[in-house]
Enzyme design. Structure first.
Site, PDB file in Angstrom:
ATOM      1  N   CYS A  30      -7.640 -11.324 -12.787  1.00 47.70           N
ATOM      2  CA  CYS A  30      -6.371 -11.676 -12.135  1.00 47.70           C
ATOM      3  C   CYS A  30      -5.324 -12.112 -13.154  1.00 47.70           C
ATOM      4  O   CYS A  30      -4.135 -12.153 -12.838  1.00 47.70           O
ATOM      5  CB  CYS A  30      -6.587 -12.819 -11.148  1.00 47.70           C
ATOM      6  SG  CYS A  30      -7.753 -12.422  -9.850  1.00 47.70           S
ATOM      7  N   ARG A  75       0.868  -1.187   0.000  1.00 49.17           N
ATOM      8  CA  ARG A  75       0.000   0.000   0.000  1.00 49.17           C
ATOM      9  C   ARG A  75       0.896   1.226   0.000  1.00 49.17           C
ATOM     10  O   ARG A  75       1.783   1.343   0.856  1.00 49.17           O
ATOM     11  CB  ARG A  75      -0.908  -0.001   1.233  1.00 49.17           C
ATOM     12  CG  ARG A  75      -2.072  -0.984   1.115  1.00 49.17           C
ATOM     13  CD  ARG A  75      -3.053  -0.537   0.061  1.00 49.17           C
ATOM     14  NE  ARG A  75      -4.197  -1.450  -0.055  1.00 49.17           N
ATOM     15  CZ  ARG A  75      -5.081  -1.380  -1.046  1.00 49.17           C
ATOM     16  NH1 ARG A  75      -4.963  -0.462  -1.999  1.00 49.17           N
ATOM     17  NH2 ARG A  75      -6.087  -2.225  -1.099  1.00 49.17           N
TER      18      ARG A  75
END
Lengths: 133, 365
Positions: free
Chosen positions: B77, B15
């Site tokens: 994905c 992140r």
């Protein structure tokens, strides 16, 4: 949550289920004589074979439990209660496996192959969907 | 004539407050191009699922590298795998001598929200992605005679590998007891058995030719209809025992193209979105016969997820498949440091998700 017919609220989406004479609901699926297979929700083309001879059918209300879990946190776009039961039931007559909410939200209280029956399930704002109990 | 991988770059997965997908893409592309000696390339392919319009153009625009065709690709994905298949195919066909392939992603936090689902399905609670993973896990445990302990073992293995990966999000070892003590998200899956959607980027430079690290196969497949718990996430399905899953279709295509079999693999990076998904991949990639996972765990062959897998790295959809390939390139070059697999010469990268899309990529040296 109470079990009652679709008349008591707004169906979550058109064409998924209908009211039955006994005040309950039935899922609306499709059957293709060419492929010999059932599907849900109703489509105009058999999703397994591409055949276009699909007939509208009210699916069996009785099923057996094939897989289950409980959803413990509200997924995106969902404002109903948590935890809620979630699983797959097998409609034996149609040989069809259906994704569904489950009335039972404690996974420990459910068993493989357990008989379950279709019920109407009330969500916030008078919205009605289907579940198995 | 084959396809060589002459450059591999990655932006760490995690992140990154204040960083854009473009920033991360620039980092990965720069690294890959620098490794390859900053060559010219004739086309670029960019995988992303949440990046939005012209993600690839933004990255190459920031590097003043536009002008070539730039193709943005969404395949869930497997987006990076899809980009790689297109690039490799174009090179093999003689269209280009050199192509850049990259993937970028900055996922929203929390349960993945997907435009795949109709709004009513979300409102009914039927768009709960981890719940589908849980149902698939429950069926696998039942059919393969596995237990939650096996799921915990996979997490322990991958997190142990992730300790040594500086590009991973989670780098702390965990015990099976800790995994089983983490909260239940959807029975039988506990929080630590699920990977975190996150952010990152990865890039590869492909060049026509033989020698060094070769892209032996990059194959994408979609699903055959019928499987109720398959990644296509339909609302119903039929008995699927005779329906070959998309991961197996892609794996068989890739093995055939590369001229190898599963026994030849030294290293595998597979889709461990949840711990059970890795165990399912074992049989889908034909690393073991269906239901033989426990035996394979007891006597492992290829090393699976030496990078720490998505359980350690997290999953930035558009970048994850290429991130796997970057790991395999490092393994095959002998540059993987403390997580190096001895004598790694053949590697497979596997991703599967929404669509359904499954990609299998084989890299050899």
């Amino acid at each position: 949550m109470t079990s009652h017919g679709v008349d008591a609220g707004r169906p979550i989406h058109e064409g998924l289920f209908e009211s039955t004479a006994d005040g309950s609901i039935a899922l609306i699926g499709g059957y293709s004589p060419t492929s010999g297979k059932y599907h849900f929700p109703l489509l105009d083309t058999c999703p397994y074979s591409g055949a276009t001879d699909v007939q509208r059918v009210a699916l069996s209300r009785d099923a057996t439990l094939w897989a289950w879990t409980a959803v413990t946190a509200a997924p995106p776009g969902y404002t109903g209660p948590v935890p809620f039961g979630f699983g797959v039931v097998e409609l034996v007559r149609e040989q069809l496996r259906v994704i569904t909410r489950l009335r039972e939200s404690d996974p420990a209280r459910l068993e493989f192959g357990q008989p379950v029956t279709l019920v109407a399930d009330e969500l916030p704002d008078g919205v009605v969907t289907w579940a198995f109990a | 004539m084959g396809v060589r991988i002459t450059g591999a770059g990655i932006h760490p997965f995690g992140r990154f407050e204040g960083k854009t997908p473009t920033d991360m893409g620039v980092h990965a592309v720069r690294t890959a191009l620098a490794e390859a000696g900053n060559p010219e390339f004739q086309a670029a392919f960019c995988g992303t699922a949440y990046g939005g319009v012209a993600s690839g153009h933004k990255v190459l625009g920031a590097l003043a590298l536009t002008g070539v065709p730039i193709v943005d690709i969404e395949a869930g994905c497997a987006s990076g795998g899809a980009a790689l298949q297109l690039a490799a195919g174009a090179i093999r066909a003689g269209q280009y001598d050199r192509a850049l392939v990259f993937g970028v992603e900055k996922m929203p936090k929390g349960i993945i929200r997907s435009s795949f689902f109709e709004p009513w399905r979300e409102e009914a609670g039927l768009a709960a992605t981890p719940a589908y993973f849980a149902l698939r896990a429950q069926r696998l445990l039942r059919e393969a005679g596995l237990t939650k302990q096996h799921l915990a073992e996979i997490v322990v293995k991958n997190r142990r590998n992730g300790v040594h990966n500086p590009d991973a999000m989670f780098r702390k070892e965990v015990s099976a007891d800790e995994v089983l003590a983490s909260r239940v998200v959807c029975e039988p899956l506990h929080l630590w058995m699920l990977c975190s959607p996150n952010e990152g980027a990865a890039a590869l430079v492909l060049q026509r030719g033989d020698g060094g690290v070769q892209l032996a196969a990059a194959r994408l497949r979609s699903h055959l209809p019928g499987s109720v718990l398959g990644e296509a996430t339909p609302l119903s399905g039929i008995d699927d025992h005779d329906i070959t899953p998309p991961s197996t279709l892609a794996a068989r295509d890739a093995y055939a193209e590369a001229g190898i079999g599963p026994d030849d693999l030294d290293v595998v990076e597979c889709q461990d979105t949840d711990a059970a998904r890795e165990l399912l991949a074992y049989q889908e990639l034909e690393l073991c016969a269906p239901g033989e996972q426990a035996k394979l765990l007891a006597e492992p062959r290829a090393v699976v997820n030496p990078s720490g897998g998505l359980l350690s790295k997290g999953e930035p959809l558009g970048a994850s498949a290429l991130g796997q390939v970057v790991e395999i390139v490092h393994q095959l070059r002998g540059e993987a440091g403390p997580r190096q697999v001895d004598n790694a010469r053949v590697g497979l990268a596997h991703t599967v998700g929404r669509g359904a899309n499954a990609a299998c990529i084989i890299v050899t040296r």
